[in-house]
Design a protein around this motif. Structure first.
Motif, PDB file in Angstrom:
ATOM      1  N   ASP A  53      54.113  40.257 -58.328  1.00 39.06           N
ATOM      2  CA  ASP A  53      54.247  41.452 -57.955  1.00 39.06           C
ATOM      3  C   ASP A  53      53.539  42.631 -58.134  1.00 39.06           C
ATOM      4  O   ASP A  53      53.184  43.529 -57.488  1.00 39.06           O
ATOM      5  CB  ASP A  53      55.834  41.824 -57.921  1.00 39.06           C
ATOM      6  CG  ASP A  53      56.803  40.962 -57.218  1.00 39.06           C
ATOM      7  OD1 ASP A  53      56.363  40.092 -56.264  1.00 39.06           O
ATOM      8  OD2 ASP A  53      57.847  40.951 -57.427  1.00 39.06           O
ATOM      9  N   LEU A  54      53.459  42.736 -59.619  1.00 39.84           N
ATOM     10  CA  LEU A  54      52.774  43.748 -60.192  1.00 39.84           C
ATOM     11  C   LEU A  54      51.100  43.615 -59.669  1.00 39.84           C
ATOM     12  O   LEU A  54      50.417  44.713 -59.518  1.00 39.84           O
ATOM     13  CB  LEU A  54      52.738  43.595 -61.685  1.00 39.84           C
ATOM     14  CG  LEU A  54      52.034  44.623 -62.586  1.00 39.84           C
ATOM     15  CD1 LEU A  54      52.507  45.858 -62.184  1.00 39.84           C
ATOM     16  CD2 LEU A  54      52.106  44.441 -63.902  1.00 39.84           C
ATOM     17  N   ALA A  55      50.633  42.288 -59.917  1.00 41.56           N
ATOM     18  CA  ALA A  55      49.138  42.241 -59.453  1.00 41.56           C
ATOM     19  C   ALA A  55      48.965  42.488 -57.711  1.00 41.56           C
ATOM     20  O   ALA A  55      48.090  43.201 -57.544  1.00 41.56           O
ATOM     21  CB  ALA A  55      48.774  40.987 -59.705  1.00 41.56           C
ATOM     22  N   ALA A  56      50.083  42.451 -57.103  1.00 42.48           N
ATOM     23  CA  ALA A  56      50.011  42.693 -55.563  1.00 42.48           C
ATOM     24  C   ALA A  56      49.988  44.292 -55.506  1.00 42.48           C
ATOM     25  O   ALA A  56      49.233  44.721 -54.624  1.00 42.48           O
ATOM     26  CB  ALA A  56      51.066  42.086 -54.691  1.00 42.48           C
ATOM     27  N   GLU A  57      50.758  44.941 -56.408  1.00 45.01           N
ATOM     28  CA  GLU A  57      50.762  46.011 -56.027  1.00 45.01           C
ATOM     29  C   GLU A  57      49.578  46.936 -56.455  1.00 45.01           C
ATOM     30  O   GLU A  57      49.046  48.115 -55.982  1.00 45.01           O
ATOM     31  CB  GLU A  57      51.819  46.843 -57.010  1.00 45.01           C
ATOM     32  CG  GLU A  57      53.476  46.633 -56.390  1.00 45.01           C
ATOM     33  CD  GLU A  57      54.410  47.009 -57.543  1.00 45.01           C
ATOM     34  OE1 GLU A  57      54.194  47.861 -58.429  1.00 45.01           O
ATOM     35  OE2 GLU A  57      55.560  46.656 -57.267  1.00 45.01           O
ATOM     36  N   VAL A  58      48.829  46.405 -57.603  1.00 40.50           N
ATOM     37  CA  VAL A  58      47.603  47.000 -58.091  1.00 40.50           C
ATOM     38  C   VAL A  58      46.512  46.814 -57.316  1.00 40.50           C
ATOM     39  O   VAL A  58      45.903  47.480 -56.880  1.00 40.50           O
ATOM     40  CB  VAL A  58      47.287  46.174 -59.565  1.00 40.50           C
ATOM     41  CG1 VAL A  58      45.803  46.694 -59.815  1.00 40.50           C
ATOM     42  CG2 VAL A  58      48.395  46.815 -60.407  1.00 40.50           C
ATOM     43  N   ALA A  59      46.516  45.574 -56.534  1.00 43.19           N
ATOM     44  CA  ALA A  59      45.647  45.297 -55.570  1.00 43.19           C
ATOM     45  C   ALA A  59      45.764  46.020 -54.340  1.00 43.19           C
ATOM     46  O   ALA A  59      44.656  46.548 -53.816  1.00 43.19           O
ATOM     47  CB  ALA A  59      45.607  43.868 -55.004  1.00 43.19           C
ATOM     48  N   ALA A  60      46.966  46.481 -54.123  1.00 41.97           N
ATOM     49  CA  ALA A  60      47.287  47.489 -52.670  1.00 41.97           C
ATOM     50  C   ALA A  60      46.678  48.713 -53.195  1.00 41.97           C
ATOM     51  O   ALA A  60      46.246  49.673 -52.390  1.00 41.97           O
ATOM     52  CB  ALA A  60      48.869  47.486 -52.441  1.00 41.97           C
TER      53      ALA A  60
END
Length: 97
Positions: A53-60
């Motif tokens: 989830d954290l990686a997805a937020e950073v990518a977004a």
């Protein structure tokens, strides 16, 4: 002199008693171990989900930043400035030696 008891008689008496008392103890140890392993497995799975989830937020966030910078007007560059090669100081120093 005390009477001598053959070892196999001790075994005949001790084995059923040991079986009666050790079986519940071993069952409890195994049950507890399986419970601990399941809890650790669940915690590891949740930690993995949190990292994803954290990686997805950073990518977004990165994509949103890049999209916003692509829409913002850039300062006007001349054609010669935009096409000139970038030379690093380390590259030119290495070629001079």
């Amino acid at each position: 002199m005390p009477p001598v008891v053959p070892p196999f008689l001790i075994g005949l008496v001790a084995v059923p008693l040991a079986k009666r008392f050790l079986k519940p103890l071993v069952r409890g140890v195994i049950t507890t171990s399986v419970g601990v392993v399941m809890d650790v497995k669940k915690a590891a799975h949740e930690a993995g989900e949190n990292l994803n989830d954290l990686a997805a937020e950073v990518a977004a966030d990165v994509m949103a930043t890049q999209f916003a910078s692509a829409e913002s007007p850039l300062p006007a560059e001349t054609e010669s400035e935009s096409r000139s090669p970038k030379i690093r100081a380390t590259t030119s120093a290495a070629k001079g030696q």
